[in-house]
Design an enzyme around this catalytic site. Structure first.
Site, PDB file in Angstrom:
ATOM      1  N   ASN A 242       0.868  -1.176   0.000  1.00 37.55           N
ATOM      2  CA  ASN A 242       0.000   0.000   0.000  1.00 37.55           C
ATOM      3  C   ASN A 242       0.910   1.233   0.000  1.00 37.55           C
ATOM      4  OD1 ASN A 242      -2.626   1.135   2.315  1.00 37.55           O
ATOM      5  ND2 ASN A 242      -2.040   1.894   0.315  1.00 37.55           N
TER       6      ASN A 242
ATOM      7  N   ASN B 144      -6.252  10.777   0.144  1.00 39.57           N
ATOM      8  CA  ASN B 144      -6.210   9.756  -0.897  1.00 39.57           C
ATOM      9  C   ASN B 144      -5.563  10.347  -2.144  1.00 39.57           C
ATOM     10  OD1 ASN B 144      -7.683   7.739   0.617  1.00 39.57           O
ATOM     11  ND2 ASN B 144      -9.516   8.965   0.247  1.00 39.57           N
TER      12      ASN B 144
ATOM     13  N   CYS C 166      -6.110   5.468   8.042  1.00 39.38           N
ATOM     14  CA  CYS C 166      -5.348   4.621   7.124  1.00 39.38           C
ATOM     15  C   CYS C 166      -4.421   3.782   7.987  1.00 39.38           C
ATOM     16  CB  CYS C 166      -4.556   5.448   6.112  1.00 39.38           C
ATOM     17  SG  CYS C 166      -3.474   4.443   5.049  1.00 39.38           S
TER      18      CYS C 166
ATOM     19  N   CYS D 279      -5.115  -2.722   2.240  1.00 40.40           N
ATOM     20  CA  CYS D 279      -5.872  -1.657   2.889  1.00 40.40           C
ATOM     21  C   CYS D 279      -6.141  -2.111   4.312  1.00 40.40           C
ATOM     22  CB  CYS D 279      -7.185  -1.386   2.148  1.00 40.40           C
ATOM     23  SG  CYS D 279      -8.235  -0.154   2.969  1.00 40.40           S
TER      24      CYS D 279
END
Length: 286
Positions: free
Chosen positions: A16, A67, A76, A223
């Site tokens: 990520n 984002n 996050c 995620c």
């Protein structure tokens, strides 16, 4: 401020892509600048973690999260692990407390190369997720893609894990074109704040395989909040126990939905890629 270097670290949590930007000495990231940085090879990211001076007493930093499309995110998990790694190295401490727009977020070392983040309590009520209409039972809501008599995907579990999440239970996460369905579902009218869309396969009482379309970022290798949402939804629908390994394309995360206080703990690794400087005049101009 104009001459103050703005330091960044390009990192990742299970693939990520995370950009950690230290703004404790000043500077502002706008949505426009976030989109520009996301488009540049050196600073490309899925989530940008802006470290700001602490606001709440007893916290170590306030985190503002973007984002790649410039929209804001409340949490996050993978990014918080990366920030924790940076600030733990800087301070020599093994435990930190962050504040995000979703609330307080403790983080601590939990083994060699591993950091645990307390992601807080999940929320299940329809107006907390939020949904555009009332559903008394959010373990499975009426939502489907495809023909009415033979839907391709249907009846997702929905939960707010700081961000809204919809989890579709499937037999094979690779059997569906999430790159095609993800944008449609993310922006479905039932989700007034959009949603993260996951395909989840239960591989055992303590194992889930997951593929995620991330709100504001698209297909992702990992995620953290989606892994937490899937683990909670799995336990809530009695598909799994409260402690599971969630395996994403980028690797595994250990998720525990703690029974004592309903908090969700996420444990996983982080990786440093490179570092550099953002021209401070870009932040001033922005």
């Amino acid at each position: 401020m104009r001459d103050t270097p703005i330091h960044f670290r390009k990192m990742n949590g299970l693939g990520n892509e995370i950009l950690v930007v230290d703004l404790r000495k000043g500077g502002t990231i706008t949505p426009e600048l976030a989109r520009e940085l996301a488009a540049e090879p050196e600073t490309r990211f899925e989530q940008l973690m802006a470290i700001l001076p602490p606001r709440a007493q007893g916290t170590d930093a306030y985190l503002r999260i973007f984002n790649s499309d410039g929209s804001l995110s409340a949490v996050c998990g993978n990014g918080s692990r990366c920030v924790a790694a940076v600030l733990m190295e800087e301070s020599g401490r093994d435990r930190l407390l962050f504040e995000t727009s979703a609330g307080l977020e403790p983080a601590w070392r939990s083994g060699e190369g591993l950091i645990t983040v307390d992601m807080g309590k999940p929320r299940f009520r329809w107006d907390e997720i939020p949904l555009a209409e009332e559903f008394r039972d959010t373990r499975a809501i009426e939502l489907q893609i495809g023909p009415i008599d033979k839907p391709i995907l249907h009846s997702p579990s929905v939960v707010n894990m700081g961000n809204p999440h919809a989890i579709f239970w499937v037999e094979d996460v690779e059997a569906y074109d999430l790159g095609r369905f993800g944008p449609l579902l993310e922006n479905h009218p039932i989700f007034p704040e959009r949603a993260n869309i996951s395909l989840a396969k239960v591989e055992g009482p303590d194992a889930i395989r997951l593929k995620v379309w991330e709100r504001g970022a698209g297909l992702t290798l990992a995620c953290g909040s989606a892994a937490c949402a899937a683990a909670v939804a799995g336990a809530r629908t009695k598909r799994t126990g409260r402690r599971v390994t969630v395996t994403l394309p980028g690797g595994p995360l250990l998720i525990e939905w703690r029974e004592s206080d309903d908090h969700v703990l996420m444990t996983g690794p982080w990786t440093f890629e490179h570092e550099g400087i953002i021209d401070p005049t870009r932040l001033v101009a922005a």
